[in-house]
Design a protein around this motif. Sequence first.
Motif, PDB file in Angstrom:
ATOM      1  N   VAL A 252       0.847  -1.246   0.011  1.00 25.61           N
ATOM      2  CA  VAL A 252      -0.065  -0.019  -0.132  1.00 25.61           C
ATOM      3  C   VAL A 252       0.740   1.429   0.092  1.00 25.61           C
ATOM      4  CG1 VAL A 252      -1.937  -1.196   1.071  1.00 25.61           C
ATOM      5  CG2 VAL A 252      -0.230   0.078   2.522  1.00 25.61           C
ATOM      6  N   THR A 253       2.310   1.089   0.023  1.00 30.91           N
ATOM      7  CA  THR A 253       2.935   2.441  -0.064  1.00 30.91           C
ATOM      8  C   THR A 253       2.870   3.005  -1.278  1.00 30.91           C
ATOM      9  OG1 THR A 253       4.878   1.184  -0.551  1.00 30.91           O
ATOM     10  CG2 THR A 253       4.608   1.640   1.596  1.00 30.91           C
ATOM     11  N   LYS A 254       3.159   4.432  -1.362  1.00 30.94           N
ATOM     12  CA  LYS A 254       2.978   5.119  -2.550  1.00 30.94           C
ATOM     13  C   LYS A 254       3.432   4.775  -4.177  1.00 30.94           C
ATOM     14  CE  LYS A 254       4.729   9.345  -2.718  1.00 30.94           C
ATOM     15  NZ  LYS A 254       4.764  10.883  -2.328  1.00 30.94           N
ATOM     16  N   SER A 255       4.744   4.208  -3.754  1.00 31.44           N
ATOM     17  CA  SER A 255       5.610   3.882  -4.895  1.00 31.44           C
ATOM     18  C   SER A 255       4.910   2.710  -5.543  1.00 31.44           C
ATOM     19  CB  SER A 255       7.065   3.542  -4.381  1.00 31.44           C
ATOM     20  OG  SER A 255       7.170   2.763  -3.385  1.00 31.44           O
ATOM     21  N   TYR A 256       4.376   1.709  -4.814  1.00 30.71           N
ATOM     22  CA  TYR A 256       4.004   0.399  -5.362  1.00 30.71           C
ATOM     23  C   TYR A 256       2.613   0.774  -6.066  1.00 30.71           C
ATOM     24  CZ  TYR A 256       7.259  -2.380  -2.926  1.00 30.71           C
ATOM     25  OH  TYR A 256       8.245  -2.971  -2.267  1.00 30.71           O
ATOM     26  N   ILE A 257       1.942   1.554  -5.552  1.00 30.60           N
ATOM     27  CA  ILE A 257       0.423   2.080  -6.136  1.00 30.60           C
ATOM     28  C   ILE A 257       0.745   2.734  -7.373  1.00 30.60           C
ATOM     29  CG2 ILE A 257      -1.810   3.537  -5.846  1.00 30.60           C
ATOM     30  CD1 ILE A 257      -1.320   2.670  -2.889  1.00 30.60           C
ATOM     31  N   LYS A 258       1.850   3.585  -7.345  1.00 26.03           N
ATOM     32  CA  LYS A 258       2.109   4.556  -8.675  1.00 26.03           C
ATOM     33  C   LYS A 258       2.359   3.321  -9.497  1.00 26.03           C
ATOM     34  CE  LYS A 258       4.487   8.474  -9.883  1.00 26.03           C
ATOM     35  NZ  LYS A 258       5.664   9.628  -9.670  1.00 26.03           N
ATOM     36  N   VAL A 259       3.244   2.707  -9.454  1.00 26.39           N
ATOM     37  CA  VAL A 259       3.668   1.675 -10.475  1.00 26.39           C
ATOM     38  C   VAL A 259       2.436   0.907 -10.995  1.00 26.39           C
ATOM     39  CG1 VAL A 259       5.323  -0.292 -11.037  1.00 26.39           C
ATOM     40  CG2 VAL A 259       6.303   1.800  -9.718  1.00 26.39           C
TER      41      VAL A 259
END
Length: 498
Positions: free
Chosen positions: A329-336
């Motif tokens: 759920v961290t931002k970098s994972y969601i963005k990718v």
Amino acid sequence: MERQALANKIEHIYEIMRAEGLSILDYVEQLSWMLFLKILSDREEERKLTAELKGEKYRPVIKEEYLFHNWPRRFDAPSLKKVKDVRAFYEFISTELWPYLGSLGGSDELNKIGEIFSNVSLKIHDPHNLLEIFQSIEDIRTDEEDTHIMSQLYEETLMLMGREGGAAGEYYTPRPIVRFMVKVVDPEIGETVFDPFCGSGGFLVEAYNHAYEKAKSVEDLKKLEESFYGQELKPQAYLIASMNTLLHGVNAKLTKTDTFSEDLHSPGELYKIILTNPPFGGKIKESNLQNLPVRTRSTELAALQYVMRKVKPGGRVGIVLPDGVLSNVTKSYIKVRKELLERNNVFAVVSLPQGVFANISPKGGTGPKTSLLFFERGKPTREIWYYELVPPNGKNYTRANPIKDEDLSDALDKFEAWRKYLETGDEEWKKKALSENSWVVGIDKIKERDYDLSARNPNRKLTIEYPAPEEIIASLEEKERGISELLNEIKAVLGEKP
């Protein structure tokens, strides 16, 4: 040579290496460079004969005196079995031949030889043992029959190496998984195939075998000669991949490099097919972070970004990923994941049970919980077909009970129906793709859950299941990594170094 005779010869070589105190990974590494020199020498003999028949001048790749079949002459012997000066033979290999081979370069073939021998070391220290091993290798022919048997024996050794776990497992993806992924992605004649983390070269070998069955002409075979590419950072794996592809007749263009050193803001050559199992649990080097559109220390998330940018428009990707990449759920994972779904058609996700990758767990246990992600570049995702693999007979996968090809037969049957639906739009095919273990999720549903791509089987009844202790540990370790990523993001916002 008969299979059993050849197997006995290889086992004898391993017994000598065992007496030297080597590990199974060392067996494969040492046998690889030795066989490499034998095959190189035999191929040079074929080239020389062909040149003579054509009336052309023969130019060997390396100096003729260093070709395997010419070694006995140096010791005034008709064969290695007649060499008496054991110490002189050892000195020749270690202080003359090895430095020469390690210094080679200037062409693709010479670069490969130079990279191999400048990055691995001679681990047989007893001169008598080294000569005895080469005496055994001298008897091995590299004609079509012996090479076919040797490739099978080599593959069996790689399988055994994978089951040893730890560092050895890093180089080996279970072949039923590899073959399944190849069938789903379905490489065609003329399509370039690339594995940026090639390990032992299993994806390249199986993709070649798959495409080779479709070859119908000499022109098709020529295209296959130019279609396979791989990259690997670790010297041992690079050597093993070189040997494995060579034995299987794959003319793979392999490069020893750090895949993450490429700037993804302006990627170089693109490929039609990418099949890979990236490193799990690693950390991206500080100097490579700037190469990633979305900065991350996670090798898995970086690998997903890499394949998204290295596949050609209309090309297809099959990648093994730990489940954390699909649900973190961290931002970098969601963005990718958001970019993945908006710019690519994720057409299938196959959820694997714990234990399939027990062979790559450095701490033992069941290994990471993983899924197979498949996508096509160039159009957004509308709906995703999911399949949850359940081990047969209620038995968990372990090193002693590895996954088999037949375990994936139902998944493949259901996927083929899903492929027909994607090709025709016929709802009847879609119905055939659904079962207790397979279902379809629309993009709107995935958006609602923050682009979480993890498999949530709606057909499975809610029951209380108590996981095994090793599964609890693996789950806690995955959550710990997620917390670490989240803390790093918070520190970055606060201006602190992670």
